[in-house]
Write a protein that holds these residues in place. Sequence first.
Motif, PDB file in Angstrom:
ATOM      1  N   PHE A   1       8.271  -7.105   4.452  1.00 28.39           N
ATOM      2  CA  PHE A   1       7.849  -6.697   5.844  1.00 28.39           C
ATOM      3  C   PHE A   1       8.591  -5.176   6.186  1.00 28.39           C
ATOM      4  CE2 PHE A   1       7.313 -11.268   6.217  1.00 28.39           C
ATOM      5  CZ  PHE A   1       5.509 -11.436   6.047  1.00 28.39           C
ATOM      6  N   GLU A   2       9.807  -5.319   5.910  1.00 27.09           N
ATOM      7  CA  GLU A   2      10.603  -4.049   6.139  1.00 27.09           C
ATOM      8  C   GLU A   2      10.112  -2.864   5.144  1.00 27.09           C
ATOM      9  OE1 GLU A   2      11.894  -7.169   5.593  1.00 27.09           O
ATOM     10  OE2 GLU A   2      13.493  -7.499   7.231  1.00 27.09           O
ATOM     11  N   THR A   3       9.658  -3.153   4.272  1.00 28.54           N
ATOM     12  CA  THR A   3       9.155  -2.481   3.022  1.00 28.54           C
ATOM     13  C   THR A   3       7.920  -1.686   3.849  1.00 28.54           C
ATOM     14  OG1 THR A   3      10.014  -3.479   1.301  1.00 28.54           O
ATOM     15  CG2 THR A   3       8.214  -1.941   0.752  1.00 28.54           C
ATOM     16  N   LEU A   4       6.774  -2.423   4.099  1.00 31.20           N
ATOM     17  CA  LEU A   4       5.758  -2.083   4.859  1.00 31.20           C
ATOM     18  C   LEU A   4       5.932  -1.210   5.990  1.00 31.20           C
ATOM     19  CD1 LEU A   4       3.587  -5.258   4.760  1.00 31.20           C
ATOM     20  CD2 LEU A   4       3.670  -3.390   2.901  1.00 31.20           C
ATOM     21  N   GLU A   5       7.002  -1.727   6.740  1.00 32.80           N
ATOM     22  CA  GLU A   5       7.181  -0.809   7.954  1.00 32.80           C
ATOM     23  C   GLU A   5       7.833   0.633   7.774  1.00 32.80           C
ATOM     24  OE1 GLU A   5      10.047  -1.396  12.130  1.00 32.80           O
ATOM     25  OE2 GLU A   5       9.662  -3.123  10.593  1.00 32.80           O
ATOM     26  N   VAL A   6       8.554   0.479   6.583  1.00 32.96           N
ATOM     27  CA  VAL A   6       9.159   2.009   5.973  1.00 32.96           C
ATOM     28  C   VAL A   6       8.280   2.872   5.606  1.00 32.96           C
ATOM     29  CG1 VAL A   6      10.807   3.146   4.554  1.00 32.96           C
ATOM     30  CG2 VAL A   6      11.410   0.926   5.888  1.00 32.96           C
ATOM     31  N   LEU A   7       7.156   2.199   4.691  1.00 34.31           N
ATOM     32  CA  LEU A   7       6.135   2.880   4.007  1.00 34.31           C
ATOM     33  C   LEU A   7       5.014   3.492   5.110  1.00 34.31           C
ATOM     34  CD1 LEU A   7       5.325   1.139   0.809  1.00 34.31           C
ATOM     35  CD2 LEU A   7       6.199   3.190   1.092  1.00 34.31           C
ATOM     36  N   GLY A   8       4.857   2.772   5.783  1.00 30.52           N
ATOM     37  CA  GLY A   8       3.837   2.901   7.063  1.00 30.52           C
ATOM     38  C   GLY A   8       2.559   2.727   6.737  1.00 30.52           C
ATOM     39  N   LYS A   9       1.812   2.691   7.725  1.00 26.77           N
ATOM     40  CA  LYS A   9       0.273   1.997   7.533  1.00 26.77           C
ATOM     41  C   LYS A   9      -0.512   2.916   6.556  1.00 26.77           C
ATOM     42  CE  LYS A   9      -1.776   0.572  11.383  1.00 26.77           C
ATOM     43  NZ  LYS A   9      -2.479   0.311  12.506  1.00 26.77           N
ATOM     44  N   GLU A  10      -0.506   4.211   6.596  1.00 29.50           N
ATOM     45  CA  GLU A  10      -1.243   4.969   5.807  1.00 29.50           C
ATOM     46  C   GLU A  10      -1.079   5.032   4.215  1.00 29.50           C
ATOM     47  OE1 GLU A  10      -2.299   9.556   4.953  1.00 29.50           O
ATOM     48  OE2 GLU A  10      -1.738   8.846   6.941  1.00 29.50           O
ATOM     49  N   LYS A  11       0.302   5.130   4.008  1.00 31.90           N
ATOM     50  CA  LYS A  11       0.782   4.818   2.686  1.00 31.90           C
ATOM     51  C   LYS A  11       0.309   3.366   2.067  1.00 31.90           C
ATOM     52  CE  LYS A  11       2.944   7.422  -0.284  1.00 31.90           C
ATOM     53  NZ  LYS A  11       2.255   8.339  -0.973  1.00 31.90           N
ATOM     54  N   THR A  12       0.894   2.383   2.871  1.00 27.80           N
ATOM     55  CA  THR A  12       0.605   0.815   2.698  1.00 27.80           C
ATOM     56  C   THR A  12      -0.864   0.664   2.033  1.00 27.80           C
ATOM     57  OG1 THR A  12       2.477  -0.014   3.885  1.00 27.80           O
ATOM     58  CG2 THR A  12       0.773  -1.428   3.239  1.00 27.80           C
ATOM     59  N   LEU A  13      -1.745   1.197   2.800  1.00 31.80           N
ATOM     60  CA  LEU A  13      -3.316   0.830   2.609  1.00 31.80           C
ATOM     61  C   LEU A  13      -3.681   1.684   1.497  1.00 31.80           C
ATOM     62  CD1 LEU A  13      -4.538   1.000   6.331  1.00 31.80           C
ATOM     63  CD2 LEU A  13      -4.537  -1.022   4.809  1.00 31.80           C
ATOM     64  N   GLN A  14      -3.164   2.913   1.437  1.00 30.62           N
ATOM     65  CA  GLN A  14      -3.533   3.647  -0.004  1.00 30.62           C
ATOM     66  C   GLN A  14      -3.071   2.830  -0.965  1.00 30.62           C
ATOM     67  OE1 GLN A  14      -1.109   7.663  -0.273  1.00 30.62           O
ATOM     68  NE2 GLN A  14      -2.548   7.942  -1.648  1.00 30.62           N
ATOM     69  N   ARG A  15      -1.868   2.311  -0.980  1.00 28.37           N
ATOM     70  CA  ARG A  15      -1.494   1.703  -2.241  1.00 28.37           C
ATOM     71  C   ARG A  15      -2.264   0.224  -2.514  1.00 28.37           C
ATOM     72  NH1 ARG A  15       5.027   2.730  -2.334  1.00 28.37           N
ATOM     73  NH2 ARG A  15       4.875   4.914  -2.533  1.00 28.37           N
ATOM     74  N   VAL A  16      -2.656  -0.357  -1.367  1.00 26.27           N
ATOM     75  CA  VAL A  16      -3.072  -1.645  -1.557  1.00 26.27           C
ATOM     76  C   VAL A  16      -4.756  -1.306  -2.095  1.00 26.27           C
ATOM     77  CG1 VAL A  16      -4.415  -3.576  -0.291  1.00 26.27           C
ATOM     78  CG2 VAL A  16      -2.093  -3.241   0.308  1.00 26.27           C
ATOM     79  N   GLY A  17      -5.165  -0.055  -1.701  1.00 22.46           N
ATOM     80  CA  GLY A  17      -6.242   0.442  -2.237  1.00 22.46           C
ATOM     81  C   GLY A  17      -6.331   0.554  -3.677  1.00 22.46           C
ATOM     82  N   GLN A  18      -5.425   1.305  -4.087  1.00 25.72           N
ATOM     83  CA  GLN A  18      -5.176   1.650  -5.564  1.00 25.72           C
ATOM     84  C   GLN A  18      -5.089   0.487  -6.417  1.00 25.72           C
ATOM     85  OE1 GLN A  18      -1.847   4.218  -5.178  1.00 25.72           O
ATOM     86  NE2 GLN A  18      -3.159   5.966  -5.041  1.00 25.72           N
TER      87      GLN A  18
END
Length: 82
Positions: free
Chosen positions: A59-76
């Motif tokens: 959760f800390e990782t997701l918070e630091v990465l932010g929504k845009e980057k997290t969703l991009q990586r999940v999509g990839q």
Amino acid sequence: MAVKVLTRAAEILPNVEFKHDPLDQALRTAAQDLGVKAGQMFQPIRVAVCGRKNAPPLFETLEVLGKEKTLQRVGQALLKIS
């Protein structure tokens, strides 16, 4: 199972505030909805966003990465395993 988990994560994460508690609650609820344990939900997301099984707290990782980057990586990750 990873495809199912990442697909669900991609559906719910755009609507979640990227802070520890809302992320925790949303992903735990999604795990229950999918009928999987929390760890089974978290691990594919952790690998998708960090590229490894052993990583800092999710959760800390997701918070630091932010929504845009997290969703991009999940999509990839979904593209790679689908």
